[in-house]
Design an enzyme around this catalytic site. Structure first.
Site, PDB file in Angstrom:
ATOM      1  N   LYS A  29      36.572  20.902  48.400  1.00 56.30           N
ATOM      2  CA  LYS A  29      36.365  21.928  50.330  1.00 56.30           C
ATOM      3  C   LYS A  29      34.712  22.873  49.749  1.00 56.30           C
ATOM      4  CE  LYS A  29      38.220  25.572  51.084  1.00 56.30           C
ATOM      5  NZ  LYS A  29      37.541  26.545  50.994  1.00 56.30           N
ATOM      6  N   GLY A 103      34.368  31.330  54.514  1.00 56.40           N
ATOM      7  CA  GLY A 103      33.829  32.826  53.837  1.00 56.40           C
ATOM      8  C   GLY A 103      32.395  31.489  52.941  1.00 56.40           C
ATOM      9  N   SER A 177      31.050  35.301  41.134  1.00 53.48           N
ATOM     10  CA  SER A 177      30.957  34.637  42.160  1.00 53.48           C
ATOM     11  C   SER A 177      30.193  33.288  43.177  1.00 53.48           C
ATOM     12  CB  SER A 177      30.799  35.450  43.423  1.00 53.48           C
ATOM     13  OG  SER A 177      30.715  34.712  44.706  1.00 53.48           O
ATOM     14  N   ASP A 328      41.256  30.130  42.881  1.00 52.16           N
ATOM     15  CA  ASP A 328      41.851  30.195  43.898  1.00 52.16           C
ATOM     16  C   ASP A 328      43.235  28.757  43.938  1.00 52.16           C
ATOM     17  OD1 ASP A 328      39.260  30.319  45.567  1.00 52.16           O
ATOM     18  OD2 ASP A 328      38.551  28.133  45.751  1.00 52.16           O
ATOM     19  N   ARG A 401      46.026  29.087  51.091  1.00 52.63           N
ATOM     20  CA  ARG A 401      46.756  28.138  49.981  1.00 52.63           C
ATOM     21  C   ARG A 401      47.759  29.014  49.682  1.00 52.63           C
ATOM     22  NH1 ARG A 401      42.705  25.867  48.020  1.00 52.63           N
ATOM     23  NH2 ARG A 401      40.261  26.224  48.763  1.00 52.63           N
TER      24      ARG A 401
HETATM   25  C1  S3P Z   1      33.572  29.091  46.227  1.00 55.27           C
HETATM   26  C2  S3P Z   1      33.379  30.314  45.213  1.00 55.27           C
HETATM   27  C3  S3P Z   1      34.818  30.902  45.294  1.00 55.27           C
HETATM   28  C4  S3P Z   1      36.473  30.158  46.347  1.00 55.27           C
HETATM   29  C5  S3P Z   1      36.219  30.057  47.600  1.00 55.27           C
HETATM   30  C6  S3P Z   1      34.340  28.515  47.149  1.00 55.27           C
HETATM   31  C7  S3P Z   1      32.857  27.825  46.706  1.00 55.27           C
HETATM   32  O1  S3P Z   1      34.608  31.778  46.331  1.00 55.27           O
HETATM   33  O2  S3P Z   1      37.115  31.102  45.805  1.00 55.27           O
HETATM   34  O3  S3P Z   1      37.173  29.162  47.227  1.00 55.27           O
HETATM   35  O4  S3P Z   1      32.399  27.274  47.394  1.00 55.27           O
HETATM   36  O5  S3P Z   1      30.792  28.466  46.462  1.00 55.27           O
HETATM   37  P1  S3P Z   1      33.629  33.417  45.653  1.00 55.27           P
HETATM   38  O6  S3P Z   1      32.094  32.355  45.380  1.00 55.27           O
HETATM   39  O7  S3P Z   1      33.458  34.070  46.134  1.00 55.27           O
HETATM   40  O8  S3P Z   1      34.572  33.836  44.133  1.00 55.27           O
END
Ligand code: S3P
Length: 441
Positions: A29, A103, A177, A328, A401
């Site tokens: 993803k 997100g 993050s 995750d 999840r």
């Molecule tokens: C992601 C980063 C993570 C992860 C999300 C995907 C990404 O989130 O939990 O499922 O693709 O950059 P955070 O950046 O909030 O840790």
């Protein structure tokens, strides 16, 4: 047996039986979002093989199309073509950009759009996304001159981005993050002067790898690769991207294989980027029977097949810098902990409270309903293993999840589990229920 109904009626999952066979998980993803986004702002065409055909990347593609980017239809097995519009070629959209449940879409989009001077963008999403914190991206972007408005001092969507010329900056992020880091790196591509982002611990580094492959001037340094500098200048050039299978989706089969009596599963073509393989380290710590086969490099990312079979498991402890490398996978690791000897400890995982749901609370509540012995803390939980789970009425609470983790738990529970809102799995793994049915013995 798994009985799937086409509606969102609760799914009946009966415990017992085993899991055997081979499964190929869908595309990663995180890599899928980035391939679409970087392809959109490159010069020329980007060809993406193995792109995840699930709801989250579809949200990213729809937002890009709304800003004038041509993205070919996203269907399982098809190569996706993105016609790049260049670093500053995105048009002002005529409507709100709908980021759905994603997100990653919203946070990376903020970085992409903040520097589009003279254009105005509004981003929103579903109820879950509208409750997730966005100032963690808005605040560092503001240091570069970005103007982003939203509810609660810009923390919650709907968000309005008033595109501005940006300046380079040195930014220390308080949380590890990859979404925050990647948003800053995207904004940095067209800022005046270099930008450095310094993380407290390494988060997934797909953006760094892929931006460099697209031709960005990007240097990684600092302890463990936690400092990344982008110097604006070069145009990005369209690339051929091959998306590996998502280890976060493979995680459900790895845990299911490790905890289900008689199980023997092979998960093919899994991305093994070092910033993502914390789950393998924990399963090893637990004594799980896992083999990595056919390790290879595909388009700048390490890939392999994983074989897992059932065996006795020990409790685990996870905390600190390991957390971002398996963030995750914690919901499904909580299921594994129920089957281990001893008490497992998860600490420093407060980030789980701001995911698609509050995953610490939701997993404690839902697994608890199946008889799990979980104590929840502000930043983690302890799970005492060795108690048999029983079937119960449970609910994904809309979290993909959580839905799949509860399905793994249901497989080893006594009796029937009724899972509400199982369709949430389509956010990252639309074929999960079919794969589960096929692998059950
Ligand atoms: C992601 C980063 C993570 C992860 C999300 C995907 C990404 O989130 O939990 O499922 O693709 O950059 P955070 O950046 O909030 O840790």
């Amino acid at each position: 047996m798994v009985s799937t109904t086409p509606t969102s009626d609760p799914l009946q999952l009966s415990g017992g039986g085993s899991l055997r066979g081979t499964v190929g998980v869908p595309g990663d993803k995180s890599v899928s979002h980035r391939a679409l986004l970087f392809g959109a702002i490159a010069e020329g065409e980007t060809r993406i093989e193995g792109l995840l055909p699930a709801e989250d990347p579809l949200s990213t593609a729809a937002c890009l199309r709304a800003m004038g980017v041509s993205v070919s239809p996203i269907r399982a097995g098809d190569t996706v073509l993105v016609q790049g519009v260049g670093l500053d070629g995105l048009q002002e959209p005529a409507d709100v950009l709908d980021c759905g449940n994603s997100g990653t879409t919203m946070r990376l989009m903020l970085g992409l759009l903040a520097g589009r001077a003279g254009r105005h963008f509004v981003l929103s999403g579903d109820a879950s996304l509208r409750g997730r914190p966005m100032r963690r991206v808005g605040a560092p972007l503001a240091q570069m001159g970005a103007v982003i408005h939203g509810r609660k001092d810009g923390n919650f969507a709907p968000l309005a981005v008033l595109g501005q010329p940006l300046r380079g900056a040195t930014i220390r992020t308080p949380v590890a993050s990859a979404q925050v880091k990647s948003a800053i790196l995207l904004a940095a591509l067209t800022a005046a002067g270099p930008t450095t982002v310094i993380e407290p611990a390494l988060s997934r580094d797909h953006s760094e790898r892929m931006l460099r492959a697209f031709g960005a001037d990007l240097v990684v340094g600092g302890p463990g690769g936690t400092e990344v500098t982008v110097t604006p200048g070069p145009d990005l050039r369209g690339q051929q991207v091959v998306v590996p299978g998502d280890i976060s989706s493979a995680a459900f089969w790895l845990v299911a294989g490790a905890i289900t009596p008689g199980a023997d599963l092979t998960v093919e073509n899994v991305g093994l980027n070092p910033s993502r393989i914390g789950i393998l380290e924990v399963l090893e710590q637990m004594g799980a029977r896992i083999e990595v086969l056919h390790q290879r490099d595909v388009a700048g990312e390490p890939v392999g097949d994983l074989r897992v079979s059932h065996g006795p498991l020990q409790a685990f402890e996870i905390a600190g810098e390991l957390i971002p490398r398996l963030v995750d996978e914690i919901p499904v690791l909580a299921v594994a902990a129920c089957c281990a000897e001893g008490t497992s400890h998860i600490r420093d995982a407060g980030e789980l409270r701001v995911k698609e749901t509050d995953r610490l609370a939701v997993m404690a509540r839902q697994l608890g309903a199946m008889g799990a012995r979980i104590e929840e803390f502000e930043d983690g939980m302890t799970i005492t293993g060795g108690t048999a789970l029983h079937g119960a009425a449970v609910d994904s609470e809309t979290d993909h999840r959580v839905a799949m983790s509860l399905a793994v738990a249901a497989g080893i529970a006594r009796g029937v589990t009724t899972l509400q809102r199982h369709e949430a799995a389509a956010v990252s793994y639309p074929g999960f229920w079919d794969d589960l049915q096929r692998l059950r013995r």
